[in-house]
Write a protein that holds these residues in place. Structure first.
Motif, PDB file in Angstrom:
ATOM      1  N   ASP A 192       0.193  -3.304   0.318  1.00 31.61           N
ATOM      2  CA  ASP A 192       0.150  -2.939  -1.104  1.00 31.61           C
ATOM      3  C   ASP A 192      -0.673  -1.673  -1.325  1.00 31.61           C
ATOM      4  O   ASP A 192      -0.251  -0.751  -2.028  1.00 31.61           O
ATOM      5  CB  ASP A 192      -0.473  -4.080  -1.934  1.00 31.61           C
ATOM      6  CG  ASP A 192       0.435  -5.307  -1.977  1.00 31.61           C
ATOM      7  OD1 ASP A 192       1.615  -5.171  -1.569  1.00 31.61           O
ATOM      8  OD2 ASP A 192      -0.036  -6.386  -2.385  1.00 31.61           O
ATOM      9  N   GLU A 196       0.740   1.975  -2.651  1.00 32.45           N
ATOM     10  CA  GLU A 196       0.288   2.524  -3.940  1.00 32.45           C
ATOM     11  C   GLU A 196      -0.390   3.885  -3.763  1.00 32.45           C
ATOM     12  O   GLU A 196      -0.175   4.805  -4.555  1.00 32.45           O
ATOM     13  CB  GLU A 196      -0.698   1.554  -4.609  1.00 32.45           C
ATOM     14  CG  GLU A 196      -0.007   0.322  -5.172  1.00 32.45           C
ATOM     15  CD  GLU A 196      -1.029  -0.728  -5.653  1.00 32.45           C
ATOM     16  OE1 GLU A 196      -0.686  -1.908  -5.593  1.00 32.45           O
ATOM     17  OE2 GLU A 196      -2.148  -0.354  -6.073  1.00 32.45           O
ATOM     18  N   SER A 200       0.681   7.384  -5.429  1.00 36.14           N
ATOM     19  CA  SER A 200      -0.237   8.077  -6.348  1.00 36.14           C
ATOM     20  C   SER A 200      -0.554   9.487  -5.885  1.00 36.14           C
ATOM     21  O   SER A 200      -0.749  10.381  -6.714  1.00 36.14           O
ATOM     22  CB  SER A 200      -1.553   7.309  -6.462  1.00 36.14           C
ATOM     23  OG  SER A 200      -1.312   6.005  -6.869  1.00 36.14           O
TER      24      SER A 200
END
Ligand SMILES: CC(=O)SCCNC(=O)CCNC(=O)[C@H](O)C(C)(C)COP(=O)(O)OP(=O)(O)OC[C@H]1O[C@@H](n2cnc3c(N)ncnc32)[C@H](O)[C@@H]1OP(=O)(O)O
Ligand SMILES: CC(=O)C(=O)O
Length: 553
Positions: A192, A196, A200
């Protein structure tokens, strides 16, 4: 644009050396580095110049003495101190002075660490990263930023951890390594977070990266027992750079074992990670590194451990006889390891046949013999013998069944040993307590045997009865069989098998002997430790003479 090669970054010489009990000299590091290069890693982190004097010296000598085919050297250090300027910070300058083409900076990416450990503001924490990276890039260095406590920080305050990584990239860092410094992550958390962070920061997945792209790396510790799984999860989620150590050395429970990681990536994911086919040398290299660190290799280590492809259960052997792939996850030669059969009370005829093949005996089609040997092994193991740790005794048993006779180089008439303490002997102090008098005990042994057509009687002295017996046997036999001069007893293990019997217990003795080139293990069992040792010793001499090609005289 060319594809970016996957980065394998070794930190055995820096984070590995942070293992409890490990103390690498400059010479050790200079000896290990070429082995890492031979393995095919792309980066060798040599230590922290400027902080650890030995590491400063290592970089000085490495620049003159080492030439690598595959790797570049990386110097490790921290970002500048709070409230200083990067070019004024002596530790940052030492990184430049090391002349390493790559500098890896440990940087705080968990805001709690910035405030509590660095005792500075979040803004200054980010400036420490940007200033130091920019200074080093300006000095012509490739820069990797190890974002310390990244996962813990991100799970608590993602915005700050992302800002720390962005500061590093924006200042010119080639890689930002997400560090699981405390080693507590689980694979799905890693998946995860990496996913992410990539999204980003606009970092492409490792498999799509081209030269000049931002890259994410993974640095895992094994505190939750998940270091390998976490590293594989990070690569699957897009990391293109993995850090680890040979044999999983490192602080606390260690860093991720780099060889396990690259073997999984190469053999299971089909990813090319190492230069120059080094994976096929991995077992030899991992063991050679263990020799230098003086830490015994772990037999059950994945891929390169001595037991990684050792098979004990009879049912496994019967299937392996048909096809080794049936009970092995890879071909051991892919990592330079070997399949081994272990003979024990769990063996079946197939185990004996395969073990015979390993020892150079073709036993195929000899069903009766295999049954006899299997039965003898099971009976003997029930009485306390163990053949999976004593290949040489097993080979003698097998030969006995094959030839119908036991090879005899000598006939023992009798043996005896005495242990005594001698009052007044040098170093003996009668005023001492009982424990100190025991320390002065000496052993003497006499053997009477027939060899070379003669009756020989010899005595031997030693620091214990087995040592004395070995000396006496050696004196009695060396004239007839000069090969014995090279034999040396190198290990001796005693195990009490039914301890509840107290002094009546059965004892098993394993002896390891070498001729300087090869070593072999033998087993003896008896109600008396000396009797068990004698049996083991006799097997050791007979096996050694057999393999030295001695003719019985
Ligand atoms: C996660 C890791 O494994 S990182 C690698 C860790 N490795 C090592 O620590 C081995 C080598 N270390 C050493 O030789 C010593 O610890 C040294 C030379 C680095 C530091 O020792 P000292 O100068 O005596 O400092 P001390 O231990 O008292 O404090 C560390 C200083 O570094 C600062 N610091 C800690 N981490 C960082 C960082 N990432 N960036 C900048 N400064 C940092 C601390 O704030 C503290 O600063 P202060 O002196 O202004 O209070
Ligand atoms: C950098 C490093 O060694 C760590 O975070 O564990």
């Amino acid at each position: 644009m060319t594809a970016t090669p996957f980065h394998v970054y070794d930190t055995t010489l820096r984070d590995g050396a942070q293992q409890e009990g490990m103390n690498l000299s400059v010479a050790d590091k200079l000896a290990i580095a070429p082995l890492l290069d031979e393995l095919g890693v792309g980066f060798i982190e040599g230590g922290w110049p400027g902080a650890v004097p030995k590491d400063t010296e290592f970089f000085r000598r490495a620049a003159k003495e080492l030439r690598f085919s595959n790797a570049v050297l990386a110097a490790f250090g921290s970002t500048r101190k709070a409230g200083t300027r990067a070019w004024d910070d002596p530790q940052v300058r030492a990184l430049v002075d090391s002349e390493a083409p790559v500098v890896t900076l440990v940087a705080k990416s968990d805001v709690r660490h910035v405030e509590r450990a660095l005792r500075t503001t979040p803004e200054e924490g980010l400036a420490m990263i940007s200033d130091t990276v920019a200074f080093l890039v300006g000095e012509g260095r490739r820069v990797v930023v190890d974002a310390e406590h990244f996962f813990d920080g991100y799970r608590s305050d993602p915005a700050y951890s992302l800002a720390a990584a962005e500061a590093a990239f924006a200042a010119g860092a080639e890689v930002v390594t997400l560090c699981d410094t405390n080693g507590g992550m689980l694979p799905h958390w890693v998946t995860d977070v990496v996913t992410e962070v990539r999204e980003s920061l606009g970092v492409p997945h490792g498999r799509d990266a081209v030269a000049g792209d931002r890259l994410l790396g993974m640095h895992a510790h094994n505190d939750s027992g998940c270091a390998v799984a976490n590293t594989l999860a990070a690569v699957a989620a897009g990391c293109a750079h993995v850090q680890g150590t040979v044999n999983g050395y490192g602080e606390r429970t260690g860093n991720v074992d780099l060889v396990t990681v690259v073997a999984n990536l190469e053999l299971k994911h089909g990813l090319r990670t190492l230069a120059g086919g080094g994976l096929e040398e991995a077992t030899r290299i991992a063991h050679a590194v263990a020799e230098i660190t003086n830490i015994s290799p772990y037999a059950r280590q994945p891929y390169v451990g001595a037991s990684a492809f050792a098979h004990k259960a009879g049912l496994h052997a019967s299937a392996i006889k048909v096809d080794p792939d049936l009970y092995q996850h890879i071909d051991p030669t892919a990592v330079g390891n070997d399949m081994r059969m272990l003979v024990s009370d769990m063996a079946g005829r197939a185990s004996i046949e395969l073990k015979g093949r390993e020892l150079g005996y073709d036993l195929s089609g000899q069903g009766d013999l295999l049954t006899r040997v299997t039965t003898r092994v099971k009976d003997a193991e029930a009485r306390g013998y163990t053949y999976d740790a004593a290949d040489a005794s097993f080979e003698l048993l097998l030969r006995e069944e094959l030839t119908g006779t036991r090879q005899t180089y000598f006939r023992v008439e009798s043996w005896r040993t005495i242990v005594e303490t001698v009052a007044g002997a040098p170093g003996h102090d009668t005023a001492h307590d009982a424990a100190s008098r025991d320390a002065d005990a000496v052993a003497e042994a006499t053997v009477k045997l027939h060899a070379g057509g003669e009756r020989v009687v010899e005595t031997g002295e030693g620091n214990g009865p087995v040592n004395a017996l070995d000396q006496a046997l050696r004196s009695a036999l060396t004239r007839v069989y000069p090969a014995i001069e090279k034999f040396e007893l190198i290990d001796f293990k005693v195990r009490i098998l039914d301890a509840q019997q107290g002094t009546d217990a059965t004892t098993r003795v394993l002896v390891e002997t070498t001729d300087g080139q090869h070593s072999w293990s033998t087993v003896g069992v008896g109600p008396n430790v000396i009797e068990a040792a004698w049996e083991s010793l006799i097997d050791a001499y007979v096996y050694g003479l057999l393999h030295a090609g001695a003719e019985p005289r």
